[in-house]
Design a protein around this motif. Structure first.
Motif, short mmCIF file in Angstrom:
data_model
loop_
_atom_site.label_atom_id
_atom_site.label_comp_id
_atom_site.label_asym_id
_atom_site.label_seq_id
_atom_site.Cartn_x
_atom_site.Cartn_y
_atom_site.Cartn_z
N GLY A 75 0.82 -1.22 0.00
CA GLY A 75 0.00 0.00 0.00
C GLY A 75 0.85 1.26 0.00
O GLY A 75 0.54 2.23 -0.69
N LEU A 76 1.94 1.27 0.79
CA LEU A 76 2.83 2.42 0.78
C LEU A 76 3.49 2.60 -0.58
O LEU A 76 3.63 3.72 -1.07
CB LEU A 76 3.91 2.25 1.85
N PHE A 77 3.88 1.50 -1.21
CA PHE A 77 4.52 1.58 -2.53
C PHE A 77 3.55 2.14 -3.57
O PHE A 77 3.88 3.06 -4.31
CB PHE A 77 5.01 0.19 -2.94
N ILE A 78 2.34 1.60 -3.59
CA ILE A 78 1.34 2.06 -4.56
C ILE A 78 0.94 3.50 -4.26
O ILE A 78 0.79 4.33 -5.18
CB ILE A 78 0.11 1.12 -4.57
N GLY A 79 0.81 3.84 -2.97
CA GLY A 79 0.50 5.22 -2.60
C GLY A 79 1.59 6.19 -3.03
O GLY A 79 1.32 7.30 -3.47
N GLY A 80 2.85 5.76 -2.89
CA GLY A 80 3.96 6.60 -3.34
C GLY A 80 3.95 6.80 -4.84
O GLY A 80 4.20 7.91 -5.33
N LEU A 81 3.66 5.75 -5.60
CA LEU A 81 3.58 5.89 -7.05
C LEU A 81 2.45 6.83 -7.46
O LEU A 81 2.62 7.69 -8.34
CB LEU A 81 3.37 4.52 -7.70
#
Length: 95
Positions: free
Chosen positions: A44-50
């Motif tokens: 979720g953090l990775f997708i939110g960062g993208l």
């Protein structure tokens, strides 16, 4: 009387075995659930960062009319301070 004690001991032993099995299940599923939760949080953090990287320029452009007066004022102040600065003195060589 002995029969009652035997029944109580058997019920207590079955209760303890059931509690131990429940503890093992709870610990196992708690650890597995925690690991899955950590993995899902990282994804979720990775997708939110993208998404943030993709959306941030659009948000910055949409806020530009609101921030433009402040940006112009800061630019004017920086320009005046930069123009008022004297050039650095040349180093002197002592012999």
């Amino acid at each position: 009387m002995i029969g009652l004690i035997v029944i109580a001991v058997m019920v207590g032993a079955l209760w303890m075995i059931g509690s131990l099995i429940g503890l093992v299940f709870k610990l196992t599923f708690g650890l597995v659930g925690g690991l899955i939760g950590l993995l899902a949080g990282g994804i979720g953090l990775f997708i939110g960062g993208l998404v943030m990287l993709l959306v941030l320029p659009i948000v910055a452009l949409s806020l530009l009319p609101l921030c433009l007066p402040a940006l112009l004022l800061f630019g004017l102040i920086w320009g005046i301070a930069h123009a008022a600065r004297r050039p650095a003195a040349a180093p002197t060589v002592l012999r």
